[in-house]
Write an enzyme that holds these catalytic residues in place. Structure first.
Site, PDB file in Angstrom:
ATOM      1  N   LEU A 138      83.452  91.030  16.672  1.00 56.47           N
ATOM      2  CA  LEU A 138      82.899  90.094  17.641  1.00 56.47           C
ATOM      3  C   LEU A 138      83.893  89.966  18.783  1.00 56.47           C
ATOM      4  O   LEU A 138      85.101  89.989  18.569  1.00 56.47           O
ATOM      5  CB  LEU A 138      82.675  88.704  17.016  1.00 56.47           C
ATOM      6  CG  LEU A 138      81.591  88.553  15.949  1.00 56.47           C
ATOM      7  CD1 LEU A 138      81.552  87.103  15.446  1.00 56.47           C
ATOM      8  CD2 LEU A 138      80.223  88.958  16.473  1.00 56.47           C
ATOM      9  N   ASP A 139      83.384  89.817  19.985  1.00 60.49           N
ATOM     10  CA  ASP A 139      84.271  89.599  21.130  1.00 60.49           C
ATOM     11  C   ASP A 139      85.050  88.304  20.934  1.00 60.49           C
ATOM     12  O   ASP A 139      84.613  87.394  20.228  1.00 60.49           O
ATOM     13  CB  ASP A 139      83.458  89.518  22.425  1.00 60.49           C
ATOM     14  CG  ASP A 139      82.738  90.818  22.742  1.00 60.49           C
ATOM     15  OD1 ASP A 139      83.195  91.872  22.259  1.00 60.49           O
ATOM     16  OD2 ASP A 139      81.727  90.770  23.459  1.00 60.49           O
TER      17      ASP A 139
END
Length: 330
Positions: A138-139
Site C-alpha cells: 500500500l502507498d
C-alpha cells in the site's frame, strides 16, 4: 561494499530554463536540493553527458544521468518496537490494518519506522523471508488491509495467488466530481519518463505500441455528493499507484492526492465546515477496505474488512452533511 544505482530522466517542457539543482528535486522527490548539489559537485550528475554546475539551466528535452551510491547498511532491516494493528494472525500469515503515513518497506530516505521494521520486531523469523513477508503493498498515505506471509511456503503460495489474480481487493476512495455510473478502466500503466517516482497511462507510439503493463480497475459508485463521489474500486491487477493513476486518467482524481490529484475546486455556496475539512485533509482519500483470499495451507477462503480511519470518516461525513444541507435549501 558499496553499490551504485544509475538512472536517466528527461527534462519536461514546463521546467525549461530552470536551474538544474532546483529541477532535480522536483523530478526526483526523494532528493533534497542540498543532496542534489552534493551529487553535482561530486560528479554524479551529468547533463547531456557533461558535468554541470548547480546553477546551470536546463532545457526541455535535456537528458540527465544520476548515479547514487548505496551502502549495505541502508538495505539492512532493523527490528523496531512499533505498534501493529493486527486483525488476524496464525502460524502462516497475518492481516494488518496499516495506518496512513506508514511506509510499508524501507526505501530511499525511509530506513526506519516502516511496517517491515515493525514486523521484524513482532516476528523475528520474518527476517528469513524476502521483504519481511510482505506480499503486496500500500502507498504510504493509503490506509487499510495488508496481508503478510509468515513462512516461505505461505509466501510462495500467496505470491502465486496474486499472480493468478485470485484474491479480491476492494478499496474505497472519495474522488473529485460527480461520477454518474460505475465503469471498468482498462488502461495500461507505465513509469512517467518525466517524473521517475510517478506512473501514468502512456499514449501509443507511431506503431501503436504502448510502454506500459496491463491494468484493470472496476469502479462502482457507492454514494454521490454534489461535488464528490464515494467509489469502490476492485483491482484485477496490482500496478504501482493503479487506482490513483486510473482515477486521474478518467478525470475523477482522488481527494487529497498531491501526485495525481487536482486543485481544490468547490461549487458555489459550498459549506464552510466541509471546505475546512477538505483543506485539512493532507493525504489521498484512499482506503484498502477488504481482502478475500485462500489460506495458503488449508485452502479455506478468508475474508476481512476494515472500517475507515477517523480522518477519512470525518471527511466523508462532512461532505455528506454539506451535500444534504444544500439539497434541503435548494
Amino acid at each position: 561494499m558499496k553499490y551504485s544505482e544509475t538512472f536517466t530522466i528527461s527534462i519536461p517542457d514546463h521546467l525549461d530554463n530552470q536551474r538544474i539543482d532546483a529541477t532535480l528535486p522536483i523530478l526526483q522527490e526523494n532528493l533534497s536540493r542540498s543532496q542534489v548539489q552534493k551529487l553535482i559537485k561530486s560528479g554524479q550528475v551529468l547533463l547531456n553527458g557533461e558535468v554541470p554546475k548547480p546553477k546551470d539551466p536546463v532545457s526541455a528535452g535535456d537528458t540527465i544521468t544520476i548515479t547514487i551510491e548505496h551502502s549495505p547498511e541502508e538495505d539492512t532491516l532493523i527490528p523496531e518496537k512499533i505498534a501493529l494493528d493486527i486483525l488476524y494472525e496464525d502460524d502462516d500469515l497475518m492481516v494488518i490494518n496499516k495506518p496512513a503515513g506508514m511506509v510499508v518497506h524501507p526505501g530511499a530516505g525511509n530506513h526506519q519506522g516502516t511496517l517491515a521494521n515493525a514486523l521484524l520486531h513482532h516476528a523475528p523469523k520474518l527476517a528469513e523471508l524476502s521483504r519481511a513477508g510482505i506480499v503486496h503493498r500500500l502507498d504510504k498515505e493509503t490506509s487499510g488491509l495488508l496481508l503478510i506471509a509468515k513462512t516461505m511456503e505461505a509466501e510462495e503460495n500467496l505470491i502465486n495467488q496474486f499472480k493468478e489474480r485470485t484474491p479480491t481487493k476492494i478499496y474505497h476512495a472519495l474522488v473529485i466530481g460527480e461520477l454518474i455510473s460505475g465503469r471498468t478502466i482498462d488502461a495500461p500503466i507505465g513509469r512517467n519518463p518525466y517524473r521517475r517516482k510517478h506512473m501514468w497511462v502512456p499514449e501509443p507510439d507511431e506503431d501503436g505500441n504502448v510502454d506500459g503493463k496491463d491494468a484493470i480497475t472496476h469502479i462502482r459508485v457507492k454514494e454521490r455528493f454534489r461535488a464528490h463521489t464515494l467509489v469502490e474500486a476492485n483491482i484485477e491487477t496490482g500496478r504501482t499507484h493503479q487506482i490513483r493513476v486510473h482515477m486521474q486518467h478518467i478525470n475523477y482524481p482522488i481527494v487529497g492526492d498531491s501526485d495525481y490529484g487536482a486543485r481544490l475546486k468547490l461549487p458555489k455556496k459550498f459549506g464552510q465546515h466541509a471546505e475546512n475539512v477538505l483543506r485539512g485533509f493532507k493525504r489521498q482519500a484512499l482506503h484498502a477496505f477488504s481482502i478475500q483470499f485462500n489460506h495458503p495451507r488449508t485452502g479455506e477462503e478468508l475474508y476481512f474488512e476494515q472500517d475507515y480511519p477517523n480522518d477519512m470518516t470525518q471527511l466523508i461525513d462532512a461532505i455528506r452533511e454539506e451535500s444534504q444541507q444544500y439539497e434541503q435549501n435548494h
